[in-house]
Enzyme design. Sequence first.
Site, PDB file in Angstrom:
ATOM      1  CB  VAL A  90      -0.987   0.046   1.198  1.00 51.65           C
ATOM      2  CG1 VAL A  90      -1.939  -1.110   1.177  1.00 51.65           C
ATOM      3  CG2 VAL A  90      -0.280   0.139   2.517  1.00 51.65           C
ATOM      4  CB  CYS A  91       0.743   4.319  -2.002  1.00 51.17           C
ATOM      5  SG  CYS A  91       1.521   5.938  -2.067  1.00 51.17           S
ATOM      6  CB  VAL A  92       3.923   5.367   2.777  1.00 48.26           C
ATOM      7  CG1 VAL A  92       4.726   6.202   1.803  1.00 48.26           C
ATOM      8  CG2 VAL A  92       3.976   5.972   4.156  1.00 48.26           C
TER       9      VAL A  92
ATOM     10  CB  ALA B 222      -1.751   3.832   3.378  1.00 47.68           C
TER      11      ALA B 222
END
Lengths: 121, 129
Positions: free
Chosen positions: B77-79, B82
């Site tokens: 998941v893209c930091v 997210a």
Amino acid sequence: MNMQKLLYVISQAPYSNSSGQEALEAILIGASFEQSVSVLFLHDGVFQLKSSRSIKSNLNLKVYTKTFKALSDFGVDECFVLANSLDARGLSISELMIEPTLLNEQQVSDLVAAQHRVFTF
Amino acid sequence: MNFNLLVTGAVYSSQASYSALQFCQAALQAGHVISQVFFYQDGVFNGSGLTIPLADEFDTVSQWQQLAEQHKIDLIVCVSAAERRGVINQQQALENGLNSGNLHTSFKVAGLGELHAASLESDRTVSFK
């Protein structure tokens, strides 16, 4: 590795959802990879390029769209706009914050076919 | 062929994740490799460890877990996406003074650089909106 052509396609209008801002963030990262990066604005995405001068900054809104003006400084090679998308929305090039290359549908098709990777937002 | 995937639709409310799963299963069955699935924008919700699907509905997150374990696929998941949406791991929770993390154990948090690295190394990138 040979230089890869990366195309980012922006198809939604700004601010009502995060699509454009998150596309921009992806573009900036992509441009840092030293590949050949281009951006195509079409459909409601052309609104992302509308000059942001009239956006009031008291709306608790980060006016991220103004970064589109500086795309070439970040390493983006070229910006394209589907001409019909401007016409259909009553927008003229003079209202945009950059001077993109205008394309017709066939040229968009050719552009996409010439890419190694296309990311659509 | 080596594929990497980009999923930008949320769990349940969008079909994106389910379609991506279907694609993975078909591709793997045909002998291809899936290197990475990157969840961006609303897609980060697929990384929640707190989903409770109905008993007679599809359990997307568990299916991703199974697929990832079986075939050694990176689920990321893209930091930035997210964090904005409240999908974080325990460490991020601690660092930000939040109650607890909720990231599913099968998922990692990483930046957009990971998506690009995977895209440049694979043969094809397939997106699911």
